[in-house]
Design an enzyme around this catalytic site. Structure first.
Site, short mmCIF file in Angstrom:
data_model
loop_
_atom_site.label_atom_id
_atom_site.label_comp_id
_atom_site.label_asym_id
_atom_site.label_seq_id
_atom_site.Cartn_x
_atom_site.Cartn_y
_atom_site.Cartn_z
N ASP A 167 23.28 -8.82 1.95
CA ASP A 167 24.21 -7.71 1.97
C ASP A 167 25.41 -8.20 1.13
OD1 ASP A 167 25.13 -9.61 3.84
OD2 ASP A 167 26.16 -8.19 5.17
N ARG A 168 26.04 -9.27 1.08
CA ARG A 168 26.97 -9.94 0.19
C ARG A 168 26.28 -10.01 -1.21
NH1 ARG A 168 29.14 -15.15 2.94
NH2 ARG A 168 30.83 -15.03 1.09
N ARG A 186 25.04 -1.10 13.07
CA ARG A 186 24.18 0.32 12.68
C ARG A 186 23.50 0.01 11.37
NH1 ARG A 186 28.63 4.11 9.52
NH2 ARG A 186 29.59 2.45 8.07
N LYS A 243 22.38 1.89 7.63
CA LYS A 243 23.08 2.78 6.60
C LYS A 243 21.89 2.93 5.83
CE LYS A 243 27.08 3.24 4.57
NZ LYS A 243 27.97 2.86 3.59
#
Length: 247
Positions: A101-102, A11, A13
Site C-alpha cells: 500500500d505504501r 476495511r 476500499k
C-alpha cells in the site's frame, strides 16, 4: 475497465479504473467476507483485470481471490513493492518488504508531483514516507493511528474506560475528552515534527499528500499544508495495472 482494491487492516476500499479512477466505496469485511463481496460486486460487469494491495489477514485476500476466480474466471493481481517502477526507486534494505500500500501510494505521488513529496497515510497505522526530487524513496516512519492509541489506553490502564470524547480542546474536562484530544494532538504533533525532519534531510520543502481514514481530522490541525488524496493507494494500483507493471 479494471477493478482495483486496497485491503486495509479494518476495511476494503475499491474503485473502477477506466480512463481515470472512479471511486467505488469502502466496506468492512463482515463476518462473511464472501457474502460481502457478493453484495458489493455481484452485479458488476466482468472487469478486464482485478488488482489489489493487501495488508489484511491472509484469509481475506484468499477469499477475494477465490471469489474473483469463481465469478469472473480471473486471477487477482497482487501488488508488491518493486525495486524500480514507474519512475520510483525503492531504497528499502529489502525492497519487497515495503508495504504494497505504501509502494502504490508512492507511485501515485510521483505521477502527481515531479518534485519531492511526502505521503502521510492516516489509517490503522500512520505512515509518513518521503520521495526525493529524483523519485527515490528515501524512507519513512510508521506509528500507531488514532484508534490504536486510544485502544492502548483503554486496554492498558485502569482509569480510562471511555475514549469516545471531544477532541476539540487540549483543556479537556473529562477523561474521554482528554484521551480524544491527547491522541489527536499528539499524532498531529508527531507528524509535523516528522515532516520537518524529512524536509531537512531531503534538502527541500516537499509537497505533502495526505490520505487514509483519519486524514481529515489530522489535516485540520497540521501546521504543514497538505493536499487531500483520499484514493492515492488506488491511484497507484490503477497506474501499475494500466502500465502492465502489476505483479
Amino acid at each position: 475497465m479494471n477493478l482495483v482494491l486496497d485491503l486495509g487492516n479494518s476495511r476494503c476500499k475499491w474503485a473502477l479504473a477506466i480512463d481515470g479512477l472512479t471511486p467505488g466505496g469502502a466496506f468492512a469485511y463482515g463476518e462473511n467476507f464472501a457474502r460481502t463481496l457478493d453484495k458489493t460486486f455481484g452485479a458488476l460487469t466482468r472487469p478486464e483485470h482485478v488488482a489489489a494491495v493487501s495488508v489484511a489477514a491472509a484469509g481475506y485476500t484468499e477469499t477475494l481471490s477465490q471469489w474473483v476466480q469463481r465469478h469472473w474466471s480471473l486471477d487477482v493481481q497482487r501488488i508488491v513493492a518493486g525495486t524500480v517502477q514507474l519512475g520510483v526507486t525503492n531504497s528499502y534494505k529489502d525492497p519487497i518488504r515495503l508495504g504494497a500500500d505504501r509502494w502504490a501510494a508512492l507511485i501515485a505521488a510521483r505521477v502527481r508531483h515531479a518534485g519531492a513529496v511526502c505521503v502521510v497515510d492516516c489509517g490503522t497505522a500512520v505512515t509518513v514516507d518521503a520521495l526525493d526530487p529524483n523519485g527515490v524513496f528515501r524512507g519513512g516512519v510508521i506509528l500507531p493511528g488514532l484508534a490504536l492509541m486510544r485502544d492502548a489506553l483503554l486496554q492498558c490502564t485502569q482509569g480510562v474506560r471511555d475514549a469516545e470524547g471531544d477532541a476539540g480542546s487540549v483543556l479537556a474536562h473529562t477523561t474521554a475528552d482528554g484521551v480524544a484530544a491527547g491522541t489527536l494532538f499528539g499524532l498531529v504533533g508527531a507528524i509535523d515534527r516528522i515532516l520537518d525532519e524529512q524536509a531537512a534531510l531531503l534538502g527541500t520543502a516537499p509537497q505533502v499528500l495526505i490520505t487514509g481514514g483519519d486524514a481529515q481530522s489530522v489535516r485540520a490541525l497540521l501546521r504543514h499544508a497538505a493536499s487531500d488524496a483520499p484514493d492515492l493507494v488506488l491511484e497507484g494500483v490503477a497506474r501499475m495495472v494500466r502500465a502492465g507493471d502489476a505483479a
